[in-house]
Design an enzyme around this catalytic site. Sequence first.
Site, mmCIF file in Angstrom:
data_model
loop_
_atom_site.group_PDB
_atom_site.id
_atom_site.type_symbol
_atom_site.label_atom_id
_atom_site.label_comp_id
_atom_site.label_asym_id
_atom_site.label_seq_id
_atom_site.Cartn_x
_atom_site.Cartn_y
_atom_site.Cartn_z
ATOM 1 N N GLU A 1 1.619 -0.603 -5.022
ATOM 2 C CA GLU A 1 0.592 0.370 -5.370
ATOM 3 C C GLU A 1 1.270 1.726 -5.329
ATOM 4 O O GLU A 1 1.613 2.234 -4.265
ATOM 5 C CB GLU A 1 -0.553 0.343 -4.359
ATOM 6 C CG GLU A 1 -1.698 1.254 -4.782
ATOM 7 C CD GLU A 1 -2.214 2.215 -3.709
ATOM 8 O OE1 GLU A 1 -3.312 2.749 -3.892
ATOM 9 O OE2 GLU A 1 -1.516 2.460 -2.707
ATOM 10 N N ASP B 1 0.838 -1.206 0.000
ATOM 11 C CA ASP B 1 0.000 0.000 0.000
ATOM 12 C C ASP B 1 0.875 1.259 0.000
ATOM 13 O O ASP B 1 1.871 1.326 0.719
ATOM 14 C CB ASP B 1 -0.862 -0.021 1.276
ATOM 15 C CG ASP B 1 -1.900 1.083 1.297
ATOM 16 O OD1 ASP B 1 -2.783 1.080 0.424
ATOM 17 O OD2 ASP B 1 -1.836 1.951 2.190
HETATM 18 C C1 NOJ Z 1 -4.403 3.011 -0.880
HETATM 19 C C2 NOJ Z 1 -5.563 2.129 -0.544
HETATM 20 O O1 NOJ Z 1 -5.884 1.360 -1.667
HETATM 21 C C3 NOJ Z 1 -6.671 3.035 -0.083
HETATM 22 O O2 NOJ Z 1 -7.882 2.343 0.033
HETATM 23 C C4 NOJ Z 1 -6.269 3.683 1.206
HETATM 24 O O3 NOJ Z 1 -7.229 4.633 1.568
HETATM 25 C C5 NOJ Z 1 -4.916 4.385 1.078
HETATM 26 N N1 NOJ Z 1 -3.953 3.633 0.328
HETATM 27 C C6 NOJ Z 1 -4.333 4.633 2.440
HETATM 28 O O4 NOJ Z 1 -3.910 3.435 3.021
#
Ligand code: NOJ
Length: 560
Positions: A277, A216
Amino acid sequence: MTDVVTDVVTGQVAPDEAWWRQAVVYQIYPRSFADGNGDGIGDLAGMLSRVDHIVSLGVDAVWLSPFYPSALVDGGYDVDDYMDVDPRIGTLDELDRLVAALHAHGIRVIVDLVPNHSSDRHEKFRAAVAAGPGSPERDLYIFRDGRGEHGELPPAQWSSLMGDPAWTRVPDGQWYLHLFTKEQPDWNWANPAVHAYFLEVLRFWGDRGVDGFRVDVANGLTKRLAADLPTQEELDTPGTFEVGDHPLFDRDDVQDVYREWREVFDAYDPPLMAVAEAWVTPDRRLRYTASGGLDQAFGFDLLRATWDAASFRRIIEESCALAERADVPATWVFSNHDVVRHATRYGLVGGDENDWLLSRGAHPVEDRDLGLRRARAVTLLALALPGSAYLYQGEELGLPEVMVPDDERQDPVFWRKGGKEIGRDGCRVPLPWTKDGSSFGFGDGGAHLPQPEWFARYAADLQEQDPSSTLHLYRRALALRTRLQAAARMEWLDLGDEVVAFQRPGGWCSVTNFGTAPVPLPQGTVLLASDDRGLQDGSLGPDTTAWLRLDGPVDPALDV
Ligand code: NOJ
């Protein structure tokens, strides 16, 4: 490039360490998948009861969004404990059972790792607040004194990505940094103890038998916070900082963290995989996979593209060229738990069809049939490309976005931005499994986000009986893909400006018509079409993709 070793007779991908290179990964958002205990929240018991569904799709892996103990301020991305399961979702034992059940079918499991921030209920953050300024506990997070005569002003006037200010004050007067909500304090990656802690987390899951991680905010983590902090405007203006040296995001030194992780990944056989991500430009994305750290990074470029052949061709070309440079196959994503479902995005007419955040007040008209036709077409297109594909739960049902009533919204993006953005609840509504029954088969105790009545039409049990359903299309496409997708090569076919067509090894090709008139198909046998109504007398109708086995000799460049 390394090709995946495929047994031409069975179509099975051999168990090797590069399993992820052409994998189709199915994302489960646990709270909204299936509810086994009737409390309105999806759980592991629910997932265990739906393993057959996952197996029937023919995916190679499952990515589980956070299931950790959490106050659910940000849908579970506010983690209280990285090494446990939220009691509302189940137990570690159940998780082990799920992993075993999926492994028994050759399906790998990737868990979500949230290393940029924890929750403010994490024991280490509680300890940091309790221990006070200057303590080793406090140094695990990013604390600073405030400005102003009594430190009453935040160290900088920054806003978080969730809308509210990025610095929050604790009772003793210091302030801590959070790029997301105030309940998500950022870890201090300048502290070696944070590194050590996350190595422990990686090993915890590796030892439990998971196959990898989705990382993440992989472009967060490391920060450079000088004594004099920049303004928000400076942070936001491209060019203020050297590329790779922005104080908060996409810093070059974040790769040192991932190189450290690589040693842990490689201690397993096969090595653990990790997908980043990182919402960064395509050339920056390369760094996440080419620096000896992570394996893959989500490619979000097609997700952001409008319905237009030229854009699709350009993005595919660019992504494949980058993939070749990095020797890491591209990844294709159209939907996830953060964006408007693609069956809705492609059906927005009379407005900005790429208005994927559906800002309030600007909600364009939605043509559901058109959206679904196009969604099915792009899915087939992406599944024909070299590289791996990430699917989001419910897209195999062709689910559109739900307009959740304001007072039932949960996403902090909606609440903390004062309702200016509608947020992400609409793609997180619990799945319809059955056309009748409590919560459309999601569970016996209601659903934590409201399901609209029209969900019945998309129910899995209904689609089961209809050979032309989206569910059957996904199954057929994935089964064929396993047989056809043996290598990472493709060659463009020129079938006109409005068409995206390419040939794959073994003499088969994919053709998508982005235009408004039918286009002639090349000579061959149609293997699969995203919508049979689009096939007529050797031509392909608008908004449709067809896979064909071409007549004539196979292009030697693509022969396998
Ligand atoms: C990316 C995640 O996919 C999202 O859902 C989240 O709000 C943010 N990162 C913070 O962790």
